[in-house]
Design a protein around this motif. Structure first.
Motif, PDB file in Angstrom:
ATOM      1  N   UNK A 146      52.519  45.024  36.945  1.00 54.97           N
ATOM      2  CA  UNK A 146      53.275  43.892  36.392  1.00 54.97           C
ATOM      3  C   UNK A 146      52.895  43.648  34.935  1.00 54.97           C
ATOM      4  N   UNK A 147      51.608  43.710  34.622  1.00 54.33           N
ATOM      5  CA  UNK A 147      51.158  43.518  33.245  1.00 54.33           C
ATOM      6  C   UNK A 147      51.742  44.602  32.339  1.00 54.33           C
ATOM      7  N   UNK A 148      51.735  45.844  32.807  1.00 54.29           N
ATOM      8  CA  UNK A 148      52.280  46.954  32.020  1.00 54.29           C
ATOM      9  C   UNK A 148      53.777  46.843  31.798  1.00 54.29           C
ATOM     10  N   UNK A 155      39.749  40.881  42.783  1.00 55.64           N
ATOM     11  CA  UNK A 155      39.486  40.739  41.352  1.00 55.64           C
ATOM     12  C   UNK A 155      40.591  41.426  40.566  1.00 55.64           C
ATOM     13  N   UNK A 156      41.254  40.650  39.727  1.00 57.46           N
ATOM     14  CA  UNK A 156      42.289  41.174  38.836  1.00 57.46           C
ATOM     15  C   UNK A 156      41.646  41.428  37.483  1.00 57.46           C
ATOM     16  N   UNK A 157      41.755  42.666  37.001  1.00 57.61           N
ATOM     17  CA  UNK A 157      41.075  43.072  35.776  1.00 57.61           C
ATOM     18  C   UNK A 157      41.903  42.839  34.519  1.00 57.61           C
ATOM     19  N   UNK A 158      43.212  42.678  34.675  1.00 51.62           N
ATOM     20  CA  UNK A 158      44.094  42.594  33.510  1.00 51.62           C
ATOM     21  C   UNK A 158      43.723  41.414  32.626  1.00 51.62           C
ATOM     22  N   UNK A 159      43.940  41.583  31.342  1.00 54.59           N
ATOM     23  CA  UNK A 159      43.669  40.527  30.377  1.00 54.59           C
ATOM     24  C   UNK A 159      44.955  39.860  29.940  1.00 54.59           C
ATOM     25  N   UNK A 160      45.078  39.657  28.642  1.00 51.70           N
ATOM     26  CA  UNK A 160      46.211  38.932  28.074  1.00 51.70           C
ATOM     27  C   UNK A 160      47.540  39.596  28.433  1.00 51.70           C
TER      28      UNK A 160
END
Length: 192
Positions: free
Chosen positions: A59-61, A124-129
């Protein structure tokens, strides 16, 4: 509750559609989100049940909220999401259940997700901004949760609400002996 194969099929369709709309190859998306090309291929074919962590990276990508990966691309935008039609998905790693409460396809910057989190489980979700930026509020409806956001850890009890942006790693842990239930309200902030 929809069966896992139905939910995985939705995820597959939505990921293919979003990747296509962005003009990304599997390799480009893999580089952008940190998920292997082979895993992306399995997801797009609906041949695997990806974990919450993998879906969050995806989703972040793609620049979308995780909740949108469960939308049916063929659904009409309706202002009501009937309980019986809300998509329920179970993380194969932690066992947590998430129900997308918000109407599918309805153009709103806000999404609501209802989560039931098993005792002693952790994700744990590693994604940042994110781009665009996403703010989340986590409202504990039953039980308790320990949420680590960046360098801070919050002990939340029934009725507590934590508001943080999705811009740092975040970990959810149920330290109790009973399931916890909480609502997540996600708001995408449009850039002007």
């Amino acid at each position: 509750m929809k069966d896992d194969s139905s939910v995985n099929g939705r995820i597959a369709q939505q990921v293919r559609l979003l990747r296509s709309e962005r003009g990304l190859s599997l390799d480009a998306l893999s580089n952008q989100c940190g998920v292997s090309r082979s895993m992306l291929s399995l997801i797009e074919r609906g041949e695997t049940s990806p974990t919450a962590v993998v879906l969050d990276k995806l989703a972040a990508g793609l620049g979308v909220p995780l909740a949108s990966l469960f939308d049916d691309p063929a659904s009409r935008a309706e202002p009501v999401a009937r309980f019986a039609d809300q998509v329920v998905w179970q993380d194969p790693h932690s066992g947590y259940l998430r129900r997308n409460v918000s109407p599918e396809g309805f153009q709103s910057p806000t999404r609501i997700v209802d989560v039931t989190f098993p005792p002693q489980a952790r994700v744990t979700y590693e994604a940042g901004a994110r781009t665009p930026a996403v703010l989340q509020q986590i409202w504990i409806l039953e039980g308790r949760m320990e949420i680590a956001y960046g360098a801070d850890t919050y002990q939340l009890e029934t009725g507590d609400c934590l508001a943080v942006p999705l811009d740092a790693p975040i970990s959810f842990h149920n330290p109790g002996d009973l399931p916890a239930r909480y609502a997540v309200v996600l708001t995408t902030i449009a850039r002007s």
